[in-house]
Write a protein that holds these residues in place. Sequence first.
Motif, PDB file in Angstrom:
ATOM      1  N   THR A 111       0.656  -1.013   0.444  1.00 42.19           N
ATOM      2  CA  THR A 111       0.546  -0.427   0.322  1.00 42.19           C
ATOM      3  C   THR A 111       0.936   0.995   0.119  1.00 42.19           C
ATOM      4  N   GLN A 112       1.924   1.223   0.811  1.00 41.98           N
ATOM      5  CA  GLN A 112       2.418   2.229   1.174  1.00 41.98           C
ATOM      6  C   GLN A 112       2.939   2.885  -0.950  1.00 41.98           C
ATOM      7  N   ALA A 113       3.426   1.096  -0.783  1.00 44.14           N
ATOM      8  CA  ALA A 113       4.567   1.493  -2.110  1.00 44.14           C
ATOM      9  C   ALA A 113       3.483   2.265  -3.749  1.00 44.14           C
ATOM     10  N   SER A 114       2.345   2.080  -3.183  1.00 45.32           N
ATOM     11  CA  SER A 114       1.499   1.654  -4.340  1.00 45.32           C
ATOM     12  C   SER A 114       1.336   4.294  -3.822  1.00 45.32           C
ATOM     13  N   ASN A 115       1.134   4.061  -2.974  1.00 42.84           N
ATOM     14  CA  ASN A 115       0.710   5.406  -2.536  1.00 42.84           C
ATOM     15  C   ASN A 115       2.146   6.502  -3.015  1.00 42.84           C
ATOM     16  N   SER A 116       2.960   6.146  -2.965  1.00 43.28           N
ATOM     17  CA  SER A 116       4.284   6.811  -3.229  1.00 43.28           C
ATOM     18  C   SER A 116       4.223   6.684  -4.668  1.00 43.28           C
ATOM     19  N   LEU A 117       3.840   5.717  -5.622  1.00 46.58           N
ATOM     20  CA  LEU A 117       4.079   5.394  -6.335  1.00 46.58           C
ATOM     21  C   LEU A 117       3.679   6.906  -7.468  1.00 46.58           C
ATOM     22  N   PHE A 118       1.874   6.514  -6.440  1.00 49.92           N
ATOM     23  CA  PHE A 118       0.947   7.413  -7.265  1.00 49.92           C
ATOM     24  C   PHE A 118       1.592   8.642  -7.692  1.00 49.92           C
ATOM     25  N   HIS A 119       2.157   8.883  -5.747  1.00 54.40           N
ATOM     26  CA  HIS A 119       2.709  10.171  -6.142  1.00 54.40           C
ATOM     27  C   HIS A 119       3.368  10.780  -6.337  1.00 54.40           C
ATOM     28  N   ASP A 120       4.590  10.476  -7.003  1.00 49.56           N
ATOM     29  CA  ASP A 120       5.603  10.331  -7.837  1.00 49.56           C
ATOM     30  C   ASP A 120       5.249  10.389  -9.490  1.00 49.56           C
ATOM     31  N   TRP A 121       3.898   9.666  -9.548  1.00 52.14           N
ATOM     32  CA  TRP A 121       3.975   9.700 -10.863  1.00 52.14           C
ATOM     33  C   TRP A 121       2.298  10.486 -11.784  1.00 52.14           C
ATOM     34  N   SER A 122       1.323  11.475 -10.214  1.00 55.52           N
ATOM     35  CA  SER A 122       0.553  12.628 -10.169  1.00 55.52           C
ATOM     36  C   SER A 122       0.994  13.789 -11.323  1.00 55.52           C
ATOM     37  N   HIS A 123       2.305  13.603 -10.624  1.00 55.33           N
ATOM     38  CA  HIS A 123       2.091  15.427 -12.265  1.00 55.33           C
ATOM     39  C   HIS A 123       2.044  15.283 -13.705  1.00 55.33           C
ATOM     40  N   PHE A 124       2.011  13.828 -14.103  1.00 59.41           N
ATOM     41  CA  PHE A 124       2.673  13.356 -15.443  1.00 59.41           C
ATOM     42  C   PHE A 124       0.553  13.543 -16.078  1.00 59.41           C
ATOM     43  N   TRP A 125      -0.349  13.487 -14.952  1.00 59.15           N
ATOM     44  CA  TRP A 125      -1.740  13.483 -15.468  1.00 59.15           C
ATOM     45  C   TRP A 125      -2.996  15.322 -15.165  1.00 59.15           C
ATOM     46  N   VAL A 126      -2.542  15.670 -16.483  1.00 58.92           N
ATOM     47  CA  VAL A 126      -3.749  16.439 -16.530  1.00 58.92           C
ATOM     48  C   VAL A 126      -3.959  16.639 -15.333  1.00 58.92           C
ATOM     49  N   ASN A 127      -5.388  15.740 -14.391  1.00 58.25           N
ATOM     50  CA  ASN A 127      -6.181  16.356 -13.000  1.00 58.25           C
ATOM     51  C   ASN A 127      -5.912  14.597 -12.340  1.00 58.25           C
ATOM     52  N   PRO A 128      -5.379  14.180 -11.482  1.00 61.46           N
ATOM     53  CA  PRO A 128      -4.705  12.879 -10.883  1.00 61.46           C
ATOM     54  C   PRO A 128      -5.872  13.251  -9.854  1.00 61.46           C
ATOM     55  N   ASN A 129      -7.073  13.970  -9.697  1.00 57.03           N
ATOM     56  CA  ASN A 129      -7.826  14.181  -8.880  1.00 57.03           C
ATOM     57  C   ASN A 129      -9.446  13.259  -9.435  1.00 57.03           C
TER      58      ASN A 129
END
Length: 134
Positions: free
Chosen positions: A3-21
Amino acid sequence: DETQASNSLFHDWSHFWVNPNAPVLIQKSPTLDVQLLERLKVLPTFHAIIVRHPMMVSTIWDSEPMNWLSSWTHVLDGLAEEQVDWYAVVTYEALVQYRDRVVEELAEVLRSGMTRHGIELGDKMSREINEGVA
């Protein structure tokens, strides 16, 4: 911890998406990160897997055709073994030649997957999917 790895990966990649929300993030992915994202996913992930014929990109075919073949074999084997939940495989050439039809089919896969995953389609998202924008 996965879960921590998933959250970390999402955080690291979130700037690549126009709207991560957004209620759904669409991942257009070349090869190896498909299974990584599928395993560590935080959200349902739709993978639009775009395959380009290697002879259309002469630098790939001339230099390392076995690397191209090996990486795609890895991805396609994962799909065949049902390691990826929500995806579509499209050839680049079909996308260019039949854009409207391909976008229409991708929108249908996206809509049905969102329904299956219990993701509510808002009015704006519905319009964008129908227009091939999302």
